[in-house]
Design an enzyme around this catalytic site. Sequence first.
Site, mmCIF file in Angstrom:
data_model
loop_
_atom_site.group_PDB
_atom_site.id
_atom_site.type_symbol
_atom_site.label_atom_id
_atom_site.label_comp_id
_atom_site.label_asym_id
_atom_site.label_seq_id
_atom_site.Cartn_x
_atom_site.Cartn_y
_atom_site.Cartn_z
ATOM 1 N N ASN A 1 -8.223 -14.823 -5.271
ATOM 2 C CA ASN A 1 -9.121 -13.794 -5.793
ATOM 3 C C ASN A 1 -8.333 -12.501 -5.982
ATOM 4 O O ASN A 1 -7.739 -11.983 -5.043
ATOM 5 C CB ASN A 1 -10.242 -13.602 -4.759
ATOM 6 C CG ASN A 1 -11.107 -12.401 -5.078
ATOM 7 O OD1 ASN A 1 -11.203 -11.984 -6.230
ATOM 8 N ND2 ASN A 1 -11.760 -11.878 -4.053
ATOM 9 N N GLY B 1 -7.802 -13.823 -0.617
ATOM 10 C CA GLY B 1 -8.906 -14.756 -0.542
ATOM 11 C C GLY B 1 -8.622 -15.930 -1.476
ATOM 12 O O GLY B 1 -8.061 -15.755 -2.566
ATOM 13 N N GLN C 1 -19.521 5.935 1.014
ATOM 14 C CA GLN C 1 -19.685 4.868 1.999
ATOM 15 C C GLN C 1 -19.195 5.469 3.322
ATOM 16 O O GLN C 1 -17.998 5.584 3.567
ATOM 17 C CB GLN C 1 -18.832 3.644 1.616
ATOM 18 C CG GLN C 1 -19.029 2.474 2.563
ATOM 19 C CD GLN C 1 -17.978 1.388 2.384
ATOM 20 O OE1 GLN C 1 -16.882 1.624 1.863
ATOM 21 N NE2 GLN C 1 -18.299 0.185 2.817
ATOM 22 N N ARG D 1 23.801 55.934 -19.742
ATOM 23 C CA ARG D 1 24.807 55.626 -18.730
ATOM 24 C C ARG D 1 25.734 56.825 -18.618
ATOM 25 O O ARG D 1 25.822 57.646 -19.537
ATOM 26 C CB ARG D 1 25.596 54.365 -19.097
ATOM 27 C CG ARG D 1 26.396 54.491 -20.369
ATOM 28 C CD ARG D 1 27.361 53.313 -20.552
ATOM 29 N NE ARG D 1 28.229 53.601 -21.665
ATOM 30 C CZ ARG D 1 28.310 52.866 -22.785
ATOM 31 N NH1 ARG D 1 27.556 51.799 -22.937
ATOM 32 N NH2 ARG D 1 29.145 53.215 -23.736
ATOM 33 N N ARG E 1 -1.479 1.386 6.049
ATOM 34 C CA ARG E 1 -0.050 1.090 5.954
ATOM 35 C C ARG E 1 0.750 2.108 5.140
ATOM 36 O O ARG E 1 1.974 2.076 5.123
ATOM 37 C CB ARG E 1 0.141 -0.323 5.363
ATOM 38 C CG ARG E 1 -0.077 -1.420 6.392
ATOM 39 C CD ARG E 1 -0.189 -2.780 5.739
ATOM 40 N NE ARG E 1 -1.444 -2.928 5.007
ATOM 41 C CZ ARG E 1 -1.760 -3.986 4.261
ATOM 42 N NH1 ARG E 1 -0.902 -4.964 4.106
ATOM 43 N NH2 ARG E 1 -2.932 -4.040 3.637
ATOM 44 N N ASN F 1 10.604 44.055 -14.849
ATOM 45 C CA ASN F 1 9.170 43.954 -15.136
ATOM 46 C C ASN F 1 8.286 44.251 -13.934
ATOM 47 O O ASN F 1 7.081 44.334 -14.068
ATOM 48 C CB ASN F 1 8.845 42.545 -15.669
ATOM 49 C CG ASN F 1 9.190 41.450 -14.665
ATOM 50 O OD1 ASN F 1 10.137 41.587 -13.901
ATOM 51 N ND2 ASN F 1 8.423 40.392 -14.681
ATOM 52 N N GLY G 1 -16.871 -3.049 4.889
ATOM 53 C CA GLY G 1 -16.445 -4.191 4.071
ATOM 54 C C GLY G 1 -16.718 -3.963 2.589
ATOM 55 O O GLY G 1 -17.464 -3.058 2.205
ATOM 56 N N THR G 2 -16.089 -4.818 1.762
ATOM 57 C CA THR G 2 -16.191 -4.632 0.299
ATOM 58 C C THR G 2 -17.621 -4.868 -0.208
ATOM 59 O O THR G 2 -18.060 -4.206 -1.149
ATOM 60 C CB THR G 2 -15.225 -5.592 -0.422
ATOM 61 O OG1 THR G 2 -15.390 -6.918 0.103
ATOM 62 C CG2 THR G 2 -13.783 -5.167 -0.239
HETATM 63 C C1 UD1 Z 1 -10.015 -8.291 -0.892
HETATM 64 C C2 UD1 Z 1 -10.807 -9.561 -1.087
HETATM 65 C C3 UD1 Z 1 -9.847 -10.741 -1.225
HETATM 66 C C4 UD1 Z 1 -8.897 -10.507 -2.363
HETATM 67 C C5 UD1 Z 1 -8.183 -9.169 -2.189
HETATM 68 C C6 UD1 Z 1 -7.411 -8.855 -3.441
HETATM 69 C C7 UD1 Z 1 -12.880 -9.196 0.170
HETATM 70 C C8 UD1 Z 1 -13.630 -9.534 1.401
HETATM 71 N N1 UD1 Z 1 -11.666 -9.755 0.051
HETATM 72 O O1 UD1 Z 1 -9.348 -8.408 0.349
HETATM 73 O O2 UD1 Z 1 -10.575 -11.934 -1.442
HETATM 74 O O3 UD1 Z 1 -7.963 -11.555 -2.431
HETATM 75 O O4 UD1 Z 1 -9.126 -8.111 -1.994
HETATM 76 O O5 UD1 Z 1 -6.621 -7.733 -3.249
HETATM 77 O O6 UD1 Z 1 -13.380 -8.483 -0.660
HETATM 78 N N2 UD1 Z 1 -12.969 -0.904 0.510
HETATM 79 C C9 UD1 Z 1 -14.009 0.000 0.581
HETATM 80 N N3 UD1 Z 1 -14.873 -0.082 1.619
HETATM 81 C C10 UD1 Z 1 -14.766 -0.999 2.586
HETATM 82 C C11 UD1 Z 1 -13.703 -1.925 2.524
HETATM 83 C C12 UD1 Z 1 -12.817 -1.868 1.474
HETATM 84 O O7 UD1 Z 1 -14.150 0.854 -0.279
HETATM 85 O O8 UD1 Z 1 -15.611 -1.002 3.500
HETATM 86 C C13 UD1 Z 1 -12.036 -0.836 -0.599
HETATM 87 C C14 UD1 Z 1 -10.640 -0.536 -0.154
HETATM 88 O O9 UD1 Z 1 -10.404 0.858 -0.171
HETATM 89 C C15 UD1 Z 1 -9.809 -1.264 -1.202
HETATM 90 C C16 UD1 Z 1 -10.707 -2.421 -1.638
HETATM 91 O O10 UD1 Z 1 -12.002 -2.098 -1.224
HETATM 92 O O11 UD1 Z 1 -9.573 -0.444 -2.336
HETATM 93 C C17 UD1 Z 1 -10.260 -3.757 -1.080
HETATM 94 O O12 UD1 Z 1 -10.377 -3.743 0.335
HETATM 95 P P1 UD1 Z 1 -9.337 -4.463 1.282
HETATM 96 O O13 UD1 Z 1 -9.747 -4.253 2.669
HETATM 97 O O14 UD1 Z 1 -7.948 -4.095 0.909
HETATM 98 O O15 UD1 Z 1 -9.592 -6.010 0.898
HETATM 99 P P2 UD1 Z 1 -8.611 -7.198 1.106
HETATM 100 O O16 UD1 Z 1 -8.577 -7.564 2.561
HETATM 101 O O17 UD1 Z 1 -7.325 -6.936 0.469
#
Ligand code: UD1
Length: 455
Positions: A170, A140, A73, A440, A16, A386, A78-79
Amino acid sequence: MSDLLAVILAAGKGTRMKSALPKVLHRVGGKSMVEHVLDAAKGAGSSRNIVVIGFGAEKVQEALGSNAEFVIQAEQLGTGHAVQQTESLLQDFNGTVMVLCGDTPLLEGKMLAKLYAEHKAQNAVATVLTAIMPNPAGYGRVIRDAKGQVVKIVEQKDATPAELAVDEVNTGIYCFERSVLFEALSGINCSNNQGEYYLTDVIGILAAKKAKVWATAAEQYEQTFGINSRAQLADAEKILRKRKLGELMDNGVTIMDIDSTFIDEGVEIAPDTTIYPFTWLEGSTTIGSGCEIGPNTRLQNAKVGDNVTLHFTYAHDCEIKNDVTVGPYVHLRPKTVLSEGVKVGNFVEVKNSIVGQNSKIPHLSYIGDTDMGGKVNIGSGTITVNYDGKNKHRTVIEDGAFIGCNTNLVAPVTVGCGAYVGAGSTITKDVPGEALGVARARQTNIDGWVKKHKA
Ligand code: UD1
Ligand code: CA
């Protein structure tokens, strides 16, 4: 070494932001978002800081350099998957892993230190920092049982209507004991609405095992705001700027107009200095006491002493000592040193030059690659020549020299101690001390010339 380390998740693209730059490298309050997070982690006492990188990995690594360790990664699954990538690096670690996101630049070390202290005091294996949000959409939800014990975290996209009604969310900030983290992570899967490996599932897994999971609501949850768009970046800029100005005012600095004053976090200003409107102070700039800075002044990595006046000045990577007056309309370029009592401006540019004590360059001059002694007077319109088209050469102007108006000093050249240069001269040879250099054409007056030519 403390028992706390931080894992900062920063592998995502940040779609975004609509940017070629990884989201976490966007700058706010004078540094990148991920640097803010890193500083907050260090402020909380984290001894090692591991950043998980993916999109634009080289750029993030380059920006942070030796301030952090890095784990790649390759695919953003995912986180939970992101945290899994740190497992081999943390094999020998036995303390607490604080997980943070790289896009929350408003975090402060104090709040994270409090979270860690509570995690330890509760003797929990996992502690989630939560927030009570008037509008929890997108986050979350933290699901508790009848006794108030945390049961799990449910993502917005996977939540039932009853779960969506929960307003405790969260923040994405956690403490985990290393001893349970990776084992719990090995139990997560991607059978959810987004097909991702959620870190949040670790909470449910640990709670189901009756391990001690704790959740605590942040008092200042504004600090946990994540930045996803340019509009939110601008909001964060405002908040950080106000925070910095507040600290400065608390320390005795006068800020005339907080809406038009932009001061980076790393800038230091001593008490009893006044900052006038439309002033930008950036990078590692430091300013002494009793100064008047601005209006319309921009300083980048400038070292400014006490009782200095800078009006309408742009100065970068240079040093301005005590009791100097500069401006209006002055450009001080890198490696310039203005010694005590110097006066520069109006309309003067100084580059890579040392200007000795109490020397004056009052009007319309270019002084480049020059070593100037003390008590020198530079006449209006003096130019140091210069550059010969290929190389730069230095000009030396010794103590007490007096340079007449509209002089060119063709470098390399030296004007000796106490020497004079006649106005309008183009000086190509050294002028010995105490001598007068004039270069001059002599003036001739032709009597009756006008009448003859009109006839
Ligand atoms: C996450 C939480 C959510 C919480 C919110 C708070 C999870 C599944 N959900 O959601 O519960 O309310 O944050 O802001 O964790 N990232 C990686 N690798 C990945 C995916 C993400 O490094 O594979 C990093 C992103 O760059 C970012 C962070 O993790 O800095 C959070 O990821 P994002 O996808 O924004 O999570 P949310 O959907 O916001
Ligand atoms: Ca997010």
